[in-house]
Enzyme design. Structure first.
Site, mmCIF file in Angstrom:
data_model
loop_
_atom_site.group_PDB
_atom_site.id
_atom_site.type_symbol
_atom_site.label_atom_id
_atom_site.label_comp_id
_atom_site.label_asym_id
_atom_site.label_seq_id
_atom_site.Cartn_x
_atom_site.Cartn_y
_atom_site.Cartn_z
ATOM 1 N N PHE A 11 31.306 -78.618 77.688
ATOM 2 C CA PHE A 11 32.631 -78.019 77.929
ATOM 3 C C PHE A 11 32.483 -76.603 78.525
ATOM 4 O O PHE A 11 32.903 -76.353 79.666
ATOM 5 C CB PHE A 11 33.413 -78.026 76.602
ATOM 6 C CG PHE A 11 34.575 -77.082 76.542
ATOM 7 C CD1 PHE A 11 35.515 -77.026 77.573
ATOM 8 C CD2 PHE A 11 34.748 -76.261 75.431
ATOM 9 C CE1 PHE A 11 36.586 -76.149 77.497
ATOM 10 C CE2 PHE A 11 35.816 -75.391 75.351
ATOM 11 C CZ PHE A 11 36.732 -75.326 76.382
ATOM 12 N N SER A 75 24.322 -77.045 72.713
ATOM 13 C CA SER A 75 24.489 -77.330 71.274
ATOM 14 C C SER A 75 25.807 -78.054 71.055
ATOM 15 O O SER A 75 26.835 -77.641 71.602
ATOM 16 C CB SER A 75 24.529 -76.058 70.422
ATOM 17 O OG SER A 75 24.686 -76.428 69.051
ATOM 18 N N GLY A 102 10.820 -69.157 75.530
ATOM 19 C CA GLY A 102 9.464 -69.280 76.072
ATOM 20 C C GLY A 102 9.496 -69.428 77.583
ATOM 21 O O GLY A 102 8.687 -68.829 78.303
ATOM 22 N N TYR A 145 25.192 -75.730 61.662
ATOM 23 C CA TYR A 145 25.540 -75.034 62.902
ATOM 24 C C TYR A 145 25.408 -73.518 62.720
ATOM 25 O O TYR A 145 24.761 -72.838 63.521
ATOM 26 C CB TYR A 145 26.965 -75.408 63.303
ATOM 27 C CG TYR A 145 27.425 -74.818 64.611
ATOM 28 C CD1 TYR A 145 26.802 -75.157 65.808
ATOM 29 C CD2 TYR A 145 28.502 -73.933 64.662
ATOM 30 C CE1 TYR A 145 27.230 -74.622 67.009
ATOM 31 C CE2 TYR A 145 28.941 -73.397 65.865
ATOM 32 C CZ TYR A 145 28.304 -73.740 67.039
ATOM 33 O OH TYR A 145 28.734 -73.210 68.226
ATOM 34 N N ARG A 186 38.419 -80.676 67.714
ATOM 35 C CA ARG A 186 38.858 -79.307 67.436
ATOM 36 C C ARG A 186 40.371 -79.202 67.603
ATOM 37 O O ARG A 186 41.006 -79.994 68.282
ATOM 38 C CB ARG A 186 38.091 -78.302 68.292
ATOM 39 C CG ARG A 186 36.744 -78.008 67.623
ATOM 40 C CD ARG A 186 35.892 -77.081 68.409
ATOM 41 N NE ARG A 186 35.334 -77.760 69.558
ATOM 42 C CZ ARG A 186 34.316 -77.279 70.272
ATOM 43 N NH1 ARG A 186 33.760 -76.138 69.935
ATOM 44 N NH2 ARG A 186 33.865 -77.943 71.309
HETATM 45 N N1 UDP Z 1 42.315 -78.264 61.950
HETATM 46 C C1 UDP Z 1 43.475 -78.940 61.597
HETATM 47 N N2 UDP Z 1 43.673 -80.188 62.108
HETATM 48 C C2 UDP Z 1 42.802 -80.787 62.982
HETATM 49 C C3 UDP Z 1 41.635 -80.095 63.347
HETATM 50 C C4 UDP Z 1 41.418 -78.831 62.804
HETATM 51 O O1 UDP Z 1 44.306 -78.428 60.838
HETATM 52 O O2 UDP Z 1 43.072 -81.930 63.407
HETATM 53 C C5 UDP Z 1 42.098 -76.925 61.409
HETATM 54 C C6 UDP Z 1 40.741 -76.720 60.743
HETATM 55 O O3 UDP Z 1 40.779 -77.089 59.385
HETATM 56 C C7 UDP Z 1 40.523 -75.233 60.944
HETATM 57 C C8 UDP Z 1 41.224 -74.935 62.269
HETATM 58 O O4 UDP Z 1 42.124 -76.013 62.490
HETATM 59 O O5 UDP Z 1 41.135 -74.497 59.916
HETATM 60 C C9 UDP Z 1 40.280 -74.834 63.450
HETATM 61 O O6 UDP Z 1 39.452 -75.969 63.439
HETATM 62 P P1 UDP Z 1 38.476 -76.341 64.619
HETATM 63 O O7 UDP Z 1 37.794 -77.624 64.254
HETATM 64 O O8 UDP Z 1 39.210 -76.317 65.905
HETATM 65 O O9 UDP Z 1 37.419 -75.164 64.704
HETATM 66 P P2 UDP Z 1 36.772 -74.129 63.669
HETATM 67 O O10 UDP Z 1 37.393 -72.839 64.002
HETATM 68 O O11 UDP Z 1 37.092 -74.538 62.255
HETATM 69 O O12 UDP Z 1 35.327 -74.210 63.945
#
Ligand code: UDP
Length: 313
Positions: A11, A75, A102, A145, A186
Site C-alpha cells: 500500500f 512488512s 547490510g 509487530y 483496518r
Molecule cells: N476498529 C473498529 N472496527 C473495525 C476495525 C478497527 O472499531 O472494523 C478499531 C480498532 O479497534 C482500533 C481502531 O479502529 O481501535 C483502529 O484500528 P486499525 O486496525 O485501523 O489500526 P490500529 O490503529 O489499531 O493499528
C-alpha cells in the site's frame, strides 16, 4: 538516484515508488507479495527505470550495481495480519531490516526505515512525541509487530553509530488511501466498504478510542522531505487531528449517505485507547504538515474503495 524499496508493491511502498519514479529516479522494488500485490505496481511495470524483484527480504538480498538509497518498507502492518503472519512479521522487522542495512552498508547507500506509531504501544503520554519510549506488551497479540519495529529502530541506530550509515526513521501514524487491500481490516477501509454496501459498521469496543488519520499522499510527501534533510532520529509523520472511532463511523455514514447501522463488537486485546502524533519535529525540521483533512482524504479514496467493495460482493 538509484533507489531500492523493499515492500514497494504494498500500500505505502507502491505510492512511494510511484512518486520517486516520477521524480526521475531509478526504482528497484523487492517484494514477496505476502500482503503487497502486482496490481499496485502494474502501471509502473513497463517504465524503463522500474524493476520488480519477487523476493523475501528476510532472506539474503543481492543487487547488482550501485544504490543511493535502501528504503525498508516491507512488512505486513494490519492488526488482522498479526496472528496469521506473526512469524513473517517478526522476521521482516528483524532479519529483513538486518539484510537491508547490510545491503546499504555494502553499497555505501543511505538507509530509510518505515517504522510506526505502534512503537508507542498503548500510550500513556498524549499526544505522542518522538521522545516518548512507549508502553508495549511484548507478549500480547500486537507485540509481534510492535517489537519487530522497535528492534528495527534499534538496529538502524546501531548501524548508524557503528557503521556510520546515514539513516532515517519515519514513525508512520494511521494512514489510508487507494491500494489498501480489500481484506486489509483496518478501520477506514472496513468502515467505508461496509457503508458503501449498507452493511453494519463494525465498531470495536464502545468506539470511544481515538486515532488520527492521514491520507497517503501526505505521508509520502513527508517521507520525501525526510530524504532531503540529514536527521537520524525518528520523525513522526501523521495527521494530528484526532477522532473517536464513533466519530469516524458517523462521518463515513454521512459522507456516503449510507443506510448502515452501527454494530458494537468486542474490543481486541491491547487496542490502544488514544493515538495522536506530536508533529513538532516534522513541522520544524521538514516544514511539513498534512494537507488533507480526513474528509478530503476520504473523498480522494472513494472511487478506489467503491471498486474493491463492489468486487467483494
Ligand atoms: N476498529 C473498529 N472496527 C473495525 C476495525 C478497527 O472499531 O472494523 C478499531 C480498532 O479497534 C482500533 C481502531 O479502529 O481501535 C483502529 O484500528 P486499525 O486496525 O485501523 O489500526 P490500529 O490503529 O489499531 O493499528
Amino acid at each position: 538516484m538509484r533507489i531500492l524499496i523493499t515492500g514497494g508493491a504494498g500500500f505505502i511502498g507502491s505510492h512511494l515508488s510511484e512518486k520517486l519514479l516520477k521524480a526521475g529516479n531509478e526504482i528497484i522494488v523487492i517484494d514477496n507479495l505476502v500482503t503487497g500485490s502486482l496490481e499496485n505496481i502494474a502501471h509502473l511495470d513497463n517504465h524503463p527505470n522500474f524493476t520488480f524483484i519477487n523476493h523475501n527480504v528476510s532472506e539474503y538480498i543481492s543487487i547488482d550495481g550501485d544504490l543511493d538509497w535502501v528504503m525498508h518498507f516491507a512488512s505486513p502492518a494490519s492488526p488482522v495480519d498479526f496472528e496469521k503472519l506473526a512469524i513473517p512479521i517478526l522476521k521482516v522487522g528483524s532479519l529483513g531490516t538486518h539484510n537491508a542495512l547490510g545491503l546499504a552498508r555494502e553499497k555505501n547507500a543511505k538507509f530509510f526505515l518505515a517504522s510506526t506509531s505502534e512503537v508507542y504501544g498503548d500510550p500513556e503520554v498524549h499526544p505522542q512525541p518522538e521522545t516518548y519510549f512507549g508502553n508495549v506488551n511484548p507478549i500480547g497479540p500486537r507485540g509481534v509487530y510492535d517489537e519487530s519495529k522497535r528492534f528495527a529502530e534499534a538496529i538502524t541506530m546501531a548501524y548508524h553509530h557503528k557503521h556510520k550509515i546515514d539513516t532515517r526513521i519515519v514513525r508512520i501514524f494511521n494512514t489510508f488511501g487507494p491500494r489498501m487491500r480489500a481484506d486489509d481490516g483496518r478501520v477506514v477501509c472496513s468502515f467505508v466498504s461496509q457503508a458503501l454496501l449498507n452493511k453494519p459498521i463494525t465498531v470495536f469496543g464502545d468506539g470511544s478510542q481515538t486515532r488520527s488519520f492521514q491520507y497517503v499522499d501526505d505521508l509520502v510527501d513527508g517521507i520525501c522531505k525526510m530524504m532531503e534533510v540529514e536527521f537520524n532520529q525518528p520523525i513522526n509523520i501523521g495527521n494530528p487531528v484526532e477522532f473517536t472511532i464513533n466519530q469516524l463511523a458517523q462521518m463515513v455514514i454521512k459522507l456516503l449517505d449510507s443506510k448502515s447501522t452501527i454494530e458494537y463488537l468486542p474490543l481486541p486485546q491491547d487496542d490502544p485507547k488514544r493515538r495522536r502524533p506530536d508533529i513538532t519535529r516534522a513541522t520544524t525540521l521538514l516544514n511539513w504538515a498534512p494537507k488533507y483533512s480526513l474528509e478530503d482524504g476520504l473523498k480522494q479514496s472513494l472511487d478506489y474503495f467503491r471498486q474493491i467493495a463492489l468486487s467483494s460482493t
